[in-house]
Design a protein around this motif. Sequence first.
Motif, short mmCIF file in Angstrom:
data_model
loop_
_atom_site.label_atom_id
_atom_site.label_comp_id
_atom_site.label_asym_id
_atom_site.label_seq_id
_atom_site.Cartn_x
_atom_site.Cartn_y
_atom_site.Cartn_z
N LYS A 36 -5.87 -0.03 -6.38
CA LYS A 36 -5.61 0.27 -4.97
C LYS A 36 -6.70 -0.25 -4.04
O LYS A 36 -6.42 -0.61 -2.91
N GLU A 37 -7.93 -0.33 -4.51
CA GLU A 37 -9.00 -0.87 -3.66
C GLU A 37 -8.72 -2.33 -3.32
O GLU A 37 -8.87 -2.75 -2.18
N LEU A 86 -0.44 -1.61 -9.13
CA LEU A 86 -0.83 -1.41 -7.73
C LEU A 86 -1.68 -0.16 -7.57
O LEU A 86 -2.67 -0.16 -6.84
N SER A 87 -1.31 0.91 -8.25
CA SER A 87 -2.07 2.16 -8.15
C SER A 87 -3.43 2.04 -8.83
O SER A 87 -4.42 2.59 -8.35
N CYS A 138 2.14 1.67 -3.58
CA CYS A 138 1.08 2.05 -4.50
C CYS A 138 0.69 3.51 -4.34
O CYS A 138 0.44 4.19 -5.32
N CYS A 139 0.62 4.00 -3.14
CA CYS A 139 -0.04 5.28 -2.95
C CYS A 139 0.74 6.31 -2.14
O CYS A 139 0.86 7.45 -2.55
N ALA A 178 -4.11 7.46 -0.23
CA ALA A 178 -4.82 6.93 -1.39
C ALA A 178 -6.26 7.43 -1.49
O ALA A 178 -6.75 7.68 -2.59
N THR A 199 0.83 -1.21 0.00
CA THR A 199 0.00 0.00 0.00
C THR A 199 0.86 1.26 0.00
O THR A 199 0.49 2.25 -0.60
N PHE A 246 -5.58 -2.48 -0.92
CA PHE A 246 -5.92 -2.12 0.45
C PHE A 246 -6.88 -3.12 1.08
O PHE A 246 -6.77 -3.43 2.26
#
Length: 124
Positions: A58-59, A54-55, A25-26, A117, A22, A62
Amino acid sequence: MLLRSKENKIISYLSLFSSFGTLICCAIPSTLVLLGFGASLASFLGEFPQLIWLSENKELVFGLSFFMLAVSFAGQKYAEKQVCPIDKKEDCQNTKNWSKPLFYVTLVINLIGAFYAFVLPKLM
């Protein structure tokens, strides 16, 4: 009992690494752009384009990470109630002692990533 200890350790490590996912990604990209390192981020993503996935998801990242944290938390609560075997008492106690701080560090990392994010983009 030894098998349970190994399973708990694996779950703790998986939750930690999913939390680092995470961040990758963010949180780290947002921080780099915020600090004016957008060109560095672009060249980094040019070298590792797999990180863009990953970005974009992201849902899912996470969701998986928070699920792993929930499993880790449940495993810790279960392990607290278990008595350590006499022959492995020291190892068992060490595992119990380091698993709680590791869990809380992982939770904080995940919450920071979730802030970057989902909350920070709505504030800007």
